[in-house]
Design a protein around this motif. Structure first.
Motif, PDB file in Angstrom:
ATOM      1  N   GLU A  88      67.375  91.562  29.775  1.00 21.74           N
ATOM      2  CA  GLU A  88      65.910  91.487  29.790  1.00 21.74           C
ATOM      3  C   GLU A  88      65.355  91.644  31.202  1.00 21.74           C
ATOM      4  O   GLU A  88      64.306  92.272  31.399  1.00 21.74           O
ATOM      5  CB  GLU A  88      65.444  90.156  29.191  1.00 21.74           C
ATOM      6  CG  GLU A  88      63.933  89.985  29.216  1.00 21.74           C
ATOM      7  CD  GLU A  88      63.449  88.831  28.369  1.00 21.74           C
ATOM      8  OE1 GLU A  88      62.560  88.094  28.836  1.00 21.74           O
ATOM      9  OE2 GLU A  88      63.951  88.651  27.242  1.00 21.74           O
ATOM     10  N   TYR A  89      66.055  91.089  32.188  1.00 20.36           N
ATOM     11  CA  TYR A  89      65.558  91.142  33.560  1.00 20.36           C
ATOM     12  C   TYR A  89      66.144  92.294  34.371  1.00 20.36           C
ATOM     13  O   TYR A  89      65.945  92.369  35.576  1.00 20.36           O
ATOM     14  CB  TYR A  89      65.813  89.802  34.253  1.00 20.36           C
ATOM     15  CG  TYR A  89      64.826  88.738  33.819  1.00 20.36           C
ATOM     16  CD1 TYR A  89      63.572  88.645  34.412  1.00 20.36           C
ATOM     17  CD2 TYR A  89      65.137  87.854  32.789  1.00 20.36           C
ATOM     18  CE1 TYR A  89      62.657  87.685  34.015  1.00 20.36           C
ATOM     19  CE2 TYR A  89      64.227  86.892  32.370  1.00 20.36           C
ATOM     20  CZ  TYR A  89      62.991  86.814  32.988  1.00 20.36           C
ATOM     21  OH  TYR A  89      62.084  85.868  32.573  1.00 20.36           O
ATOM     22  N   ASN A  90      66.882  93.199  33.696  1.00 17.82           N
ATOM     23  CA  ASN A  90      67.404  94.417  34.337  1.00 17.82           C
ATOM     24  C   ASN A  90      68.268  94.120  35.561  1.00 17.82           C
ATOM     25  O   ASN A  90      68.158  94.783  36.602  1.00 17.82           O
ATOM     26  CB  ASN A  90      66.251  95.357  34.725  1.00 17.82           C
ATOM     27  CG  ASN A  90      65.454  95.819  33.527  1.00 17.82           C
ATOM     28  OD1 ASN A  90      66.015  96.319  32.554  1.00 17.82           O
ATOM     29  ND2 ASN A  90      64.139  95.646  33.570  1.00 17.82           N
ATOM     30  N   ALA A  91      69.135  93.135  35.442  1.00 17.76           N
ATOM     31  CA  ALA A  91      70.019  92.772  36.548  1.00 17.76           C
ATOM     32  C   ALA A  91      71.185  93.749  36.649  1.00 17.76           C
ATOM     33  O   ALA A  91      71.782  94.122  35.628  1.00 17.76           O
ATOM     34  CB  ALA A  91      70.554  91.358  36.356  1.00 17.76           C
ATOM     35  N   ASP A  92      71.516  94.172  37.861  1.00 15.21           N
ATOM     36  CA  ASP A  92      72.717  94.978  38.108  1.00 15.21           C
ATOM     37  C   ASP A  92      73.907  94.092  38.471  1.00 15.21           C
ATOM     38  O   ASP A  92      75.041  94.390  38.106  1.00 15.21           O
ATOM     39  CB  ASP A  92      72.461  95.973  39.249  1.00 15.21           C
ATOM     40  CG  ASP A  92      71.362  96.956  38.906  1.00 15.21           C
ATOM     41  OD1 ASP A  92      71.517  97.692  37.915  1.00 15.21           O
ATOM     42  OD2 ASP A  92      70.341  96.979  39.616  1.00 15.21           O
ATOM     43  N   GLN A  93      73.627  93.023  39.230  1.00 16.37           N
ATOM     44  CA  GLN A  93      74.642  92.041  39.597  1.00 16.37           C
ATOM     45  C   GLN A  93      74.115  90.661  39.207  1.00 16.37           C
ATOM     46  O   GLN A  93      72.940  90.359  39.434  1.00 16.37           O
ATOM     47  CB  GLN A  93      74.941  92.073  41.099  1.00 16.37           C
ATOM     48  CG  GLN A  93      75.421  93.417  41.618  1.00 16.37           C
ATOM     49  CD  GLN A  93      76.794  93.799  41.086  1.00 16.37           C
ATOM     50  OE1 GLN A  93      77.594  92.944  40.697  1.00 16.37           O
ATOM     51  NE2 GLN A  93      77.088  95.099  41.073  1.00 16.37           N
ATOM     52  N   VAL A  94      74.988  89.853  38.632  1.00 15.89           N
ATOM     53  CA  VAL A  94      74.591  88.525  38.159  1.00 15.89           C
ATOM     54  C   VAL A  94      75.407  87.467  38.875  1.00 15.89           C
ATOM     55  O   VAL A  94      76.643  87.530  38.904  1.00 15.89           O
ATOM     56  CB  VAL A  94      74.799  88.385  36.643  1.00 15.89           C
ATOM     57  CG1 VAL A  94      74.565  86.948  36.195  1.00 15.89           C
ATOM     58  CG2 VAL A  94      73.880  89.340  35.882  1.00 15.89           C
ATOM     59  N   ILE A  95      74.718  86.518  39.478  1.00 15.86           N
ATOM     60  CA  ILE A  95      75.374  85.326  40.012  1.00 15.86           C
ATOM     61  C   ILE A  95      75.245  84.249  38.956  1.00 15.86           C
ATOM     62  O   ILE A  95      74.141  83.870  38.567  1.00 15.86           O
ATOM     63  CB  ILE A  95      74.735  84.881  41.333  1.00 15.86           C
ATOM     64  CG1 ILE A  95      74.957  85.972  42.393  1.00 15.86           C
ATOM     65  CG2 ILE A  95      75.311  83.539  41.799  1.00 15.86           C
ATOM     66  CD1 ILE A  95      74.117  85.805  43.621  1.00 15.86           C
ATOM     67  N   ARG A  96      76.372  83.796  38.456  1.00 22.03           N
ATOM     68  CA  ARG A  96      76.358  82.761  37.436  1.00 22.03           C
ATOM     69  C   ARG A  96      76.360  81.393  38.108  1.00 22.03           C
ATOM     70  O   ARG A  96      77.316  81.015  38.792  1.00 22.03           O
ATOM     71  CB  ARG A  96      77.576  82.881  36.518  1.00 22.03           C
ATOM     72  CG  ARG A  96      77.552  81.816  35.421  1.00 22.03           C
ATOM     73  CD  ARG A  96      78.853  81.721  34.667  1.00 22.03           C
ATOM     74  NE  ARG A  96      78.786  80.597  33.730  1.00 22.03           N
ATOM     75  CZ  ARG A  96      79.800  79.821  33.408  1.00 22.03           C
ATOM     76  NH1 ARG A  96      80.990  80.030  33.951  1.00 22.03           N
ATOM     77  NH2 ARG A  96      79.649  78.833  32.562  1.00 22.03           N
ATOM     78  N   VAL A 133      81.149  73.432  44.403  1.00 20.73           N
ATOM     79  CA  VAL A 133      80.516  74.141  45.516  1.00 20.73           C
ATOM     80  C   VAL A 133      80.461  75.652  45.290  1.00 20.73           C
ATOM     81  O   VAL A 133      79.853  76.372  46.082  1.00 20.73           O
ATOM     82  CB  VAL A 133      81.223  73.865  46.868  1.00 20.73           C
ATOM     83  CG1 VAL A 133      81.273  72.380  47.161  1.00 20.73           C
ATOM     84  CG2 VAL A 133      82.610  74.492  46.929  1.00 20.73           C
ATOM     85  N   GLN A 134      81.089  76.154  44.214  1.00 24.11           N
ATOM     86  CA  GLN A 134      81.216  77.593  44.077  1.00 24.11           C
ATOM     87  C   GLN A 134      80.531  78.121  42.812  1.00 24.11           C
ATOM     88  O   GLN A 134      80.373  77.408  41.826  1.00 24.11           O
ATOM     89  CB  GLN A 134      82.681  78.019  44.076  1.00 24.11           C
ATOM     90  CG  GLN A 134      83.526  77.485  42.929  1.00 24.11           C
ATOM     91  CD  GLN A 134      84.037  76.094  43.150  1.00 24.11           C
ATOM     92  OE1 GLN A 134      83.319  75.148  42.871  1.00 24.11           O
ATOM     93  NE2 GLN A 134      85.261  75.944  43.613  1.00 24.11           N
ATOM     94  N   GLU A 135      80.130  79.403  42.874  1.00 25.60           N
ATOM     95  CA  GLU A 135      79.567  80.109  41.735  1.00 25.60           C
ATOM     96  C   GLU A 135      80.475  81.296  41.403  1.00 25.60           C
ATOM     97  O   GLU A 135      81.553  81.444  41.981  1.00 25.60           O
ATOM     98  CB  GLU A 135      78.142  80.577  42.038  1.00 25.60           C
ATOM     99  CG  GLU A 135      77.223  79.511  42.609  1.00 25.60           C
ATOM    100  CD  GLU A 135      76.976  78.320  41.700  1.00 25.60           C
ATOM    101  OE1 GLU A 135      77.417  78.330  40.547  1.00 25.60           O
ATOM    102  OE2 GLU A 135      76.328  77.354  42.147  1.00 25.60           O
ATOM    103  N   GLU A 136      80.025  82.144  40.486  1.00 29.33           N
ATOM    104  CA  GLU A 136      80.745  83.367  40.136  1.00 29.33           C
ATOM    105  C   GLU A 136      79.772  84.533  40.220  1.00 29.33           C
ATOM    106  O   GLU A 136      78.564  84.358  40.062  1.00 29.33           O
ATOM    107  CB  GLU A 136      81.294  83.282  38.706  1.00 29.33           C
ATOM    108  CG  GLU A 136      82.269  82.156  38.459  1.00 29.33           C
ATOM    109  CD  GLU A 136      82.561  81.978  36.982  1.00 29.33           C
ATOM    110  OE1 GLU A 136      83.636  82.420  36.526  1.00 29.33           O
ATOM    111  OE2 GLU A 136      81.702  81.411  36.270  1.00 29.33           O
ATOM    112  N   ILE A 137      80.307  85.739  40.434  1.00 29.79           N
ATOM    113  CA  ILE A 137      79.483  86.944  40.491  1.00 29.79           C
ATOM    114  C   ILE A 137      80.094  87.987  39.556  1.00 29.79           C
ATOM    115  O   ILE A 137      81.307  88.207  39.565  1.00 29.79           O
ATOM    116  CB  ILE A 137      79.407  87.508  41.918  1.00 29.79           C
ATOM    117  CG1 ILE A 137      78.945  86.426  42.904  1.00 29.79           C
ATOM    118  CG2 ILE A 137      78.453  88.709  41.965  1.00 29.79           C
ATOM    119  CD1 ILE A 137      79.001  86.855  44.362  1.00 29.79           C
ATOM    120  N   VAL A 138      79.240  88.621  38.753  1.00 30.37           N
ATOM    121  CA  VAL A 138      79.731  89.614  37.796  1.00 30.37           C
ATOM    122  C   VAL A 138      78.739  90.772  37.734  1.00 30.37           C
ATOM    123  O   VAL A 138      77.521  90.572  37.832  1.00 30.37           O
ATOM    124  CB  VAL A 138      79.929  88.986  36.395  1.00 30.37           C
ATOM    125  CG1 VAL A 138      78.619  88.493  35.806  1.00 30.37           C
ATOM    126  CG2 VAL A 138      80.645  89.937  35.453  1.00 30.37           C
TER     127      VAL A 138
END
Length: 225
Positions: A88-96, A133-138
């Motif tokens: 919906e938000y047209n994301a190319d890269q997502v930080i979870r 302390v960490q996230e993920e990127i996809v």
């Protein structure tokens, strides 16, 4: 290239219901998480991805007051919620990101993002750091493949575990903690009331919680023992 932080949050947590509305120094946990993620200045949007249940009307209100966007979707299929939100938000890269982590490291997130983009990775994660302390990127393409191919309950609940179970099919990028930060025994994520009490001690002990580093977190943890 559009990079969005999608922050999953819901009131009906199975282990600690209502935890995102618990207060640290007079503000909700969710507000603190949003404030911290706003320090990552390479995101185009922060979107709180919550559920369509009545209980999460409050989640939407908190997010709105914090000045970020909201997406509402499935309560149980978190993978679907993420995918539809990113679409919906047209994301190319997502930080979870998750609302469990009010002390997430923006310094680490910056390093992960740089590495993710440099290596044109499908998925970037870290290992060995303190829990919380960490996230993920996809990439959106990898998230879309997960949505299409996932079939087990853990895939739907934990969003990106399909990638970890099928690493050979993706460009997976791992950042391992250096020796001095390799402390997976340190736990500053919010799942229980005991977790909350520990996080509260951090908030009450540091004058400017936004400047806290992973080194600070580990050092203070040792003093809590």
């Amino acid at each position: 290239m559009k990079t969005d932080i999608i922050l999953q949050a819901r009131m009906n947590s199975s282990r600690l219901p209502g935890k995102i509305a618990m207060r640290l120094k007079g503000r909700t946990v969710l507000e603190h998480v949003i404030d911290r993620l706003k320090m990552f200045d390479r995101a185009d949007d922060i979107i709180v991805a919550t559920t369509s249940t009545e209980a999460d009307d409050l989640t939407c209100a908190i997010a709105g007051n914090a000045g970020v966007k909201v997406f509402r979707g499935s309560e149980d299929n978190v993978l679907e919620r993420y995918y539809l939100c990113a679409k919906e938000y047209n994301a190319d890269q997502v930080i979870r990101a998750t609302a469990d982590d009010p002390l997430t490291s923006i310094e680490l997130l910056n390093a992960m993002y740089d590495s993710h983009m440099e290596k044109t990775a499908d998925y970037t994660y870290s290992d060995g750091y303190p829990i919380g302390v960490q996230e993920e990127i996809v990439s959106f393409e990898a998230l879309e493949r997960c949505h299409a191919l996932s079939y087990k309950q853990n895939h739907f609940e934990h969003v990106l575990e399909y990638i970890l179970e099928n690493e050979s099919d993706f460009r997976v990028n791992l950042l391992s903690a250096p020796i001095e930060l390799n402390r997976p025994d340190v736990r500053i994520t919010l799942d229980t009331i005991d977790d909350f009490r520990i996080i509260e001690k951090y908030y009450n002990s540091f004058d400017n919680i936004k400047t806290i580093t992973i080194h600070d977190i580990i050092e203070y943890w040792e003093r809590l023992k």
